[in-house]
Design an enzyme around this catalytic site. Sequence first.
Site, PDB file in Angstrom:
ATOM      1  N   ILE A   1      -7.318  38.246 -33.394  1.00 56.75           N
ATOM      2  CA  ILE A   1      -8.746  37.990 -33.221  1.00 56.75           C
ATOM      3  C   ILE A   1      -9.205  38.391 -31.825  1.00 56.75           C
ATOM      4  O   ILE A   1     -10.321  38.885 -31.631  1.00 56.75           O
ATOM      5  CB  ILE A   1      -9.093  36.512 -33.523  1.00 56.75           C
ATOM      6  CG1 ILE A   1     -10.611  36.315 -33.615  1.00 56.75           C
ATOM      7  CG2 ILE A   1      -8.495  35.580 -32.478  1.00 56.75           C
ATOM      8  CD1 ILE A   1     -11.259  37.047 -34.750  1.00 56.75           C
TER       9      ILE A   1
ATOM     10  N   LYS B   1     -13.365  29.463 -33.361  1.00 60.85           N
ATOM     11  CA  LYS B   1     -13.528  28.557 -34.495  1.00 60.85           C
ATOM     12  C   LYS B   1     -12.221  28.516 -35.300  1.00 60.85           C
ATOM     13  O   LYS B   1     -11.473  29.503 -35.303  1.00 60.85           O
ATOM     14  CB  LYS B   1     -14.706  28.984 -35.372  1.00 60.85           C
ATOM     15  CG  LYS B   1     -14.502  30.304 -36.124  1.00 60.85           C
ATOM     16  CD  LYS B   1     -13.789  30.090 -37.458  1.00 60.85           C
ATOM     17  CE  LYS B   1     -13.277  31.375 -38.008  1.00 60.85           C
ATOM     18  NZ  LYS B   1     -12.374  31.191 -39.149  1.00 60.85           N
TER      19      LYS B   1
ATOM     20  N   SER C   1      -0.535  35.177 -22.273  1.00 61.08           N
ATOM     21  CA  SER C   1      -0.015  35.704 -23.540  1.00 61.08           C
ATOM     22  C   SER C   1       1.493  35.853 -23.481  1.00 61.08           C
ATOM     23  O   SER C   1       2.044  36.299 -22.466  1.00 61.08           O
ATOM     24  CB  SER C   1      -0.654  37.068 -23.843  1.00 61.08           C
ATOM     25  OG  SER C   1      -0.073  37.636 -24.993  1.00 61.08           O
ATOM     26  N   ARG C   2       2.140  35.498 -24.581  1.00 62.27           N
ATOM     27  CA  ARG C   2       3.578  35.695 -24.682  1.00 62.27           C
ATOM     28  C   ARG C   2       3.930  37.120 -25.099  1.00 62.27           C
ATOM     29  O   ARG C   2       5.081  37.518 -25.053  1.00 62.27           O
ATOM     30  CB  ARG C   2       4.163  34.712 -25.700  1.00 62.27           C
ATOM     31  CG  ARG C   2       4.103  33.261 -25.266  1.00 62.27           C
ATOM     32  CD  ARG C   2       4.572  32.325 -26.355  1.00 62.27           C
ATOM     33  NE  ARG C   2       3.697  32.391 -27.522  1.00 62.27           N
ATOM     34  CZ  ARG C   2       3.875  31.676 -28.630  1.00 62.27           C
ATOM     35  NH1 ARG C   2       4.911  30.849 -28.720  1.00 62.27           N
ATOM     36  NH2 ARG C   2       3.039  31.785 -29.630  1.00 62.27           N
TER      37      ARG C   2
ATOM     38  N   ASP D   1     -10.219  28.136 -43.223  1.00 67.74           N
ATOM     39  CA  ASP D   1     -10.361  28.964 -42.027  1.00 67.74           C
ATOM     40  C   ASP D   1     -11.493  29.973 -42.218  1.00 67.74           C
ATOM     41  O   ASP D   1     -12.380  30.060 -41.360  1.00 67.74           O
ATOM     42  CB  ASP D   1      -9.050  29.671 -41.685  1.00 67.74           C
ATOM     43  CG  ASP D   1      -9.184  30.528 -40.447  1.00 67.74           C
ATOM     44  OD1 ASP D   1      -9.161  29.975 -39.338  1.00 67.74           O
ATOM     45  OD2 ASP D   1      -9.330  31.765 -40.589  1.00 67.74           O
TER      46      ASP D   1
END
Length: 306
Positions: free
Chosen positions: A12, A88, A34-35, A166
């Site tokens: 996203i 969201k 971020s990984r 979702d």
Amino acid sequence: MLEIALVGVGKIARDQHIPAIAANGAMRVAATVSRTGGIEGVENHASLPMLLHARPDISAVSLCMPPQARYVYAAEAILAGRHVMLEKPPGATVSEVLALKDLAAEKGVTLFATWHSRHAAGVAAAKAWLADKAIARVRIDWKEDVRHWHPGQDWIWEPGGLGVFDPGINALSILTEILPAPVRLTSADLTFPENRAQPIAADLRFAGADGLAVEAEFDWRQTGPQTWDITAETDAGTLRLSEGGAKLAIDDAPQRVAGLGEYPDLYRRFAELIAQGESDVDVAPLLHVADAFLTGRRLATEPFHD
């Protein structure tokens, strides 16, 4: 220039957040957490506490990770005095979102719980048209292919991931925005695959004032064309929002609508809220989902595999 830290650089973020920020000349992605390595050319941090310590100059944080982890990250950022934008759904539970709202007010920072579908081009015009109409019936059809939109995303099937809600909560965010008065859930059928903790389909029914009836059908098993439609029958004609709110028609006549695009408008609104010293936290769509889980009838279906 508003400098934003992007936390969680997954699908996203890459599909929506990064392009939206890049298109806004008044802001930029100054750092990431971020990984997976973040964004090429942008400094990346292994954890949010490390970023908050290293970059006190970054005033805003946009959280793009799954909802189950969002509360902890949001609370850390707010306690560090940063403005926070939530993807969201804004959290895995209603109570944690309300707690974040109170925390942001206490610390004097902006909290923006976003509902991107409310920023689709046709939504504001639909709300304005319905404002003085007597609405008899609303029908929602929100059906898509989870394999296409969420490939390999196991978190969405886990507790707090919401399953078909979702995407379905996008429809509920539009519904709660465009109706002149609220509705209440009266019944729900939730269909769970035998091997999943979250539903793959849901049929909801709502009631409102003056006999208003709302029906919603959410399904994650759609193949072929994807369906994101809301139809409202009124005393002055039939309104139809299609393509997730991007298109509006009245009695089948297309209406002219315009907008920046959903995510560009979210970031415009985020900057506006920060400048005004305000927050925007509406849990109405999440409350309807919570009511569905509380009162819904559970139905079983065959196992689902990606």
